[in-house]
Design a protein around this motif. Sequence first.
Motif, PDB file in Angstrom:
ATOM      1  N   ARG A   8      12.497   6.661  -2.654  1.00 51.99           N
ATOM      2  CA  ARG A   8      13.730   6.504  -3.444  1.00 51.99           C
ATOM      3  C   ARG A   8      13.454   5.734  -4.731  1.00 51.99           C
ATOM      4  NH1 ARG A   8      19.268   5.792  -2.031  1.00 51.99           N
ATOM      5  NH2 ARG A   8      20.452   5.566  -3.964  1.00 51.99           N
ATOM      6  N   LEU A   9      12.714   4.663  -4.642  1.00 50.23           N
ATOM      7  CA  LEU A   9      12.427   3.848  -5.830  1.00 50.23           C
ATOM      8  C   LEU A   9      11.606   4.616  -6.858  1.00 50.23           C
ATOM      9  CD1 LEU A   9      11.651   0.419  -4.130  1.00 50.23           C
ATOM     10  CD2 LEU A   9      13.673   1.005  -5.479  1.00 50.23           C
ATOM     11  N   GLN A  10      10.772   5.535  -6.413  1.00 53.90           N
ATOM     12  CA  GLN A  10       9.932   6.324  -7.315  1.00 53.90           C
ATOM     13  C   GLN A  10      10.648   7.563  -7.827  1.00 53.90           C
ATOM     14  OE1 GLN A  10       7.344   5.636  -8.828  1.00 53.90           O
ATOM     15  NE2 GLN A  10       6.241   7.486  -9.392  1.00 53.90           N
ATOM     16  N   GLY A  11      11.796   7.883  -7.258  1.00 55.00           N
ATOM     17  CA  GLY A  11      12.465   9.122  -7.626  1.00 55.00           C
ATOM     18  C   GLY A  11      11.780  10.342  -7.048  1.00 55.00           C
ATOM     19  N   ALA A  12      11.075  10.151  -5.933  1.00 57.57           N
ATOM     20  CA  ALA A  12      10.379  11.264  -5.268  1.00 57.57           C
ATOM     21  C   ALA A  12      11.302  11.877  -4.220  1.00 57.57           C
ATOM     22  CB  ALA A  12       9.093  10.773  -4.607  1.00 57.57           C
ATOM     23  N   PRO A  13      11.427  13.194  -4.164  1.00 56.83           N
ATOM     24  CA  PRO A  13      12.232  13.818  -3.110  1.00 56.83           C
ATOM     25  C   PRO A  13      11.721  13.412  -1.729  1.00 56.83           C
ATOM     26  CG  PRO A  13      11.623  15.433  -4.777  1.00 56.83           C
ATOM     27  CD  PRO A  13      10.831  14.198  -5.073  1.00 56.83           C
ATOM     28  N   LEU A  14      12.653  13.184  -0.810  1.00 55.33           N
ATOM     29  CA  LEU A  14      12.288  12.810   0.554  1.00 55.33           C
ATOM     30  C   LEU A  14      12.513  13.989   1.481  1.00 55.33           C
ATOM     31  CD1 LEU A  14      11.440  10.637   2.635  1.00 55.33           C
ATOM     32  CD2 LEU A  14      13.882  10.121   2.901  1.00 55.33           C
ATOM     33  N   LEU A  15      11.454  14.411   2.157  1.00 55.46           N
ATOM     34  CA  LEU A  15      11.538  15.456   3.166  1.00 55.46           C
ATOM     35  C   LEU A  15      11.462  14.800   4.541  1.00 55.46           C
ATOM     36  CD1 LEU A  15       8.957  17.998   1.683  1.00 55.46           C
ATOM     37  CD2 LEU A  15      11.404  17.781   1.156  1.00 55.46           C
ATOM     38  N   GLU A  16      12.264  15.284   5.461  1.00 55.93           N
ATOM     39  CA  GLU A  16      12.274  14.705   6.800  1.00 55.93           C
ATOM     40  C   GLU A  16      12.099  15.799   7.856  1.00 55.93           C
ATOM     41  OE1 GLU A  16      14.899  10.672   6.384  1.00 55.93           O
ATOM     42  OE2 GLU A  16      16.012  12.525   6.796  1.00 55.93           O
ATOM     43  N   VAL A  17      11.143  15.576   8.730  1.00 54.38           N
ATOM     44  CA  VAL A  17      10.937  16.433   9.895  1.00 54.38           C
ATOM     45  C   VAL A  17      11.105  15.538  11.116  1.00 54.38           C
ATOM     46  CG1 VAL A  17       9.351  17.941  11.152  1.00 54.38           C
ATOM     47  CG2 VAL A  17       9.345  17.940   8.646  1.00 54.38           C
ATOM     48  N   PRO A  18      12.283  15.565  11.747  1.00 58.82           N
ATOM     49  CA  PRO A  18      12.568  14.613  12.825  1.00 58.82           C
ATOM     50  C   PRO A  18      11.593  14.721  13.990  1.00 58.82           C
ATOM     51  CG  PRO A  18      14.577  15.692  12.078  1.00 58.82           C
ATOM     52  CD  PRO A  18      13.432  16.429  11.449  1.00 58.82           C
ATOM     53  N   LEU A  19      11.390  13.600  14.659  1.00 61.81           N
ATOM     54  CA  LEU A  19      10.626  13.594  15.895  1.00 61.81           C
ATOM     55  C   LEU A  19      11.357  14.427  16.952  1.00 61.81           C
ATOM     56  CD1 LEU A  19       9.628   9.814  16.172  1.00 61.81           C
ATOM     57  CD2 LEU A  19       8.262  11.701  15.256  1.00 61.81           C
ATOM     58  N   ARG A  20      10.583  14.989  17.865  1.00 62.83           N
ATOM     59  CA  ARG A  20      11.154  15.748  18.974  1.00 62.83           C
ATOM     60  C   ARG A  20      11.169  14.869  20.221  1.00 62.83           C
ATOM     61  NH1 ARG A  20       7.155  20.826  18.990  1.00 62.83           N
ATOM     62  NH2 ARG A  20       5.762  19.043  19.270  1.00 62.83           N
ATOM     63  N   GLU A  21      12.257  14.913  20.963  1.00 58.32           N
ATOM     64  CA  GLU A  21      12.354  14.143  22.201  1.00 58.32           C
ATOM     65  C   GLU A  21      12.275  15.083  23.393  1.00 58.32           C
ATOM     66  OE1 GLU A  21      15.220  10.839  24.425  1.00 58.32           O
ATOM     67  OE2 GLU A  21      15.894  11.804  22.564  1.00 58.32           O
TER      68      GLU A  21
ATOM     69  N   ALA B 151       0.826  -1.209   0.000  1.00 53.74           N
ATOM     70  CA  ALA B 151       0.000   0.000   0.000  1.00 53.74           C
ATOM     71  C   ALA B 151       0.860   1.258   0.000  1.00 53.74           C
ATOM     72  CB  ALA B 151      -0.937  -0.012   1.201  1.00 53.74           C
ATOM     73  N   ILE B 152       1.939   1.255   0.769  1.00 53.17           N
ATOM     74  CA  ILE B 152       2.849   2.406   0.786  1.00 53.17           C
ATOM     75  C   ILE B 152       3.426   2.631  -0.604  1.00 53.17           C
ATOM     76  CG2 ILE B 152       5.047   3.248   1.698  1.00 53.17           C
ATOM     77  CD1 ILE B 152       4.346   1.638   4.292  1.00 53.17           C
ATOM     78  N   ASP B 153       3.871   1.558  -1.231  1.00 52.50           N
ATOM     79  CA  ASP B 153       4.455   1.657  -2.569  1.00 52.50           C
ATOM     80  C   ASP B 153       3.432   2.142  -3.592  1.00 52.50           C
ATOM     81  OD1 ASP B 153       6.659   1.132  -4.473  1.00 52.50           O
ATOM     82  OD2 ASP B 153       5.320  -0.419  -5.220  1.00 52.50           O
ATOM     83  N   LEU B 154       2.219   1.620  -3.519  1.00 53.21           N
ATOM     84  CA  LEU B 154       1.164   2.043  -4.442  1.00 53.21           C
ATOM     85  C   LEU B 154       0.868   3.532  -4.298  1.00 53.21           C
ATOM     86  CD1 LEU B 154      -1.460  -0.857  -4.317  1.00 53.21           C
ATOM     87  CD2 LEU B 154      -0.276  -0.027  -6.355  1.00 53.21           C
ATOM     88  N   LEU B 155       0.781   3.990  -3.075  1.00 53.67           N
ATOM     89  CA  LEU B 155       0.492   5.408  -2.842  1.00 53.67           C
ATOM     90  C   LEU B 155       1.566   6.303  -3.447  1.00 53.67           C
ATOM     91  CD1 LEU B 155      -0.774   5.247   0.846  1.00 53.67           C
ATOM     92  CD2 LEU B 155      -2.099   6.070  -1.106  1.00 53.67           C
ATOM     93  N   VAL B 156       2.815   5.959  -3.204  1.00 55.22           N
ATOM     94  CA  VAL B 156       3.904   6.796  -3.712  1.00 55.22           C
ATOM     95  C   VAL B 156       3.929   6.781  -5.235  1.00 55.22           C
ATOM     96  CG1 VAL B 156       6.410   7.104  -3.748  1.00 55.22           C
ATOM     97  CG2 VAL B 156       5.266   6.516  -1.602  1.00 55.22           C
ATOM     98  N   ARG B 157       3.727   5.615  -5.834  1.00 54.81           N
ATOM     99  CA  ARG B 157       3.767   5.528  -7.299  1.00 54.81           C
ATOM    100  C   ARG B 157       2.574   6.232  -7.938  1.00 54.81           C
ATOM    101  NH1 ARG B 157       3.385   0.574  -9.593  1.00 54.81           N
ATOM    102  NH2 ARG B 157       2.963  -0.626  -7.708  1.00 54.81           N
ATOM    103  N   ALA B 158       1.426   6.167  -7.289  1.00 57.33           N
ATOM    104  CA  ALA B 158       0.222   6.735  -7.894  1.00 57.33           C
ATOM    105  C   ALA B 158       0.114   8.248  -7.695  1.00 57.33           C
ATOM    106  CB  ALA B 158      -1.023   6.060  -7.322  1.00 57.33           C
TER     107      ALA B 158
END
Length: 372
Positions: A115-128, A84-91
């Motif tokens: 990464r497999l889709q060539g989509a930029p990855l944005l990261e907002v780290p969790l706060r501790e 499902a994760i892969d389908l969402l990113v590809r679609a």
Amino acid sequence: MSTVLDLVRPDLRDFAGYGSARSERLQGRIWLNANESAWRNPADAADACRRYPEPQPPALIDALARLYGCAPERLLVGRGSDEAIDLLVRALCVPGRDAVLATPPVFGMYAVCARLQGAPLLEVPLREDDIGFDVDLDAIGTAALERGARIVFLCSPSNPTGGAIAPARVAALARRLLGRALVVVDEAYAEYSSMPSATGLLPAMPNLAVLRTLSKAHALAGARIGVLLGDPALIAVLRRCQAPYPVPAPCAALALEGLSPPAQQATAERVALVRRERGRMAAALAALPCVRRAYPSQGNFLLVRFQDADTAFGKLLAAGVVVRDQRAAPALADALRITIGSPGQNDAVLAALRPARPAASAGGAAAAGVRT
């Protein structure tokens, strides 16, 4: 007025997909339309695998819809949450343009699929903080809007940190991103959590989707039954993008049996046991001198920081206990993730990590009246 289809790649909104022999919904007595064998394999005593399965098995769809309290048209079943994760990113993501946002440290498949889709990855780290790890939803919303995120993945309870997100907070983020991004709440561990599920938000939130699975609490990891819940228009698109026969017939039959009332009663009892053991283990681990911190968790696992994680990992392996090494994950260089097992398995973890008792000297034993 925008709809969830506006978030789908333009070239896939009217994509018909592959019309399989089963998708034609024909009826007959002699089936000669799929080039299947007329005879079962000798190893297939139940004749369960000679025919191609239903792409979306109706009985299983109905059972899952009852389980999660949603309409069947809001539900897609496939090969675990990973599919499902892969389908969402590809679609949804045009390669090189539409970004995926994740909140490390978190389940790694969101980044892998991007990464497999060539989509930029944005990261907002969790706060501790003193309580544990939490998401920064304000920062997530700002990053998604300013940097073109098409999908925002929230893991609740979060793997590996164990924190959960209140539905009201999820709803606020989805409203902020309406028409701009799909908010996906991964609830793989929801059965172990005291936090209400985000599934109740779905009717009012077209840009919200929820991932569920039978792999964890329902003990069917090998059957690979994952579920995506969302807007019916989005589900229809994803069904057309999905492989023709995603759910093997034996897996569908096993899942149906695993959702029977007796099986669900057994599952509920085991979930309750895991919750009790989770509390016991959290307290026992926190009391060990080798442990720096055991984080509160809403999942069936505990994230634990150690004074020396390498030594702790080695002691557990020497005792035959395999845990998840988290030291390569962001901000977790001293951490291991420990699944809550049976009481006996949990006792084995504690025994392996407790300090060794010093051996009594011969002189000391004799002085104490102990025969040597």
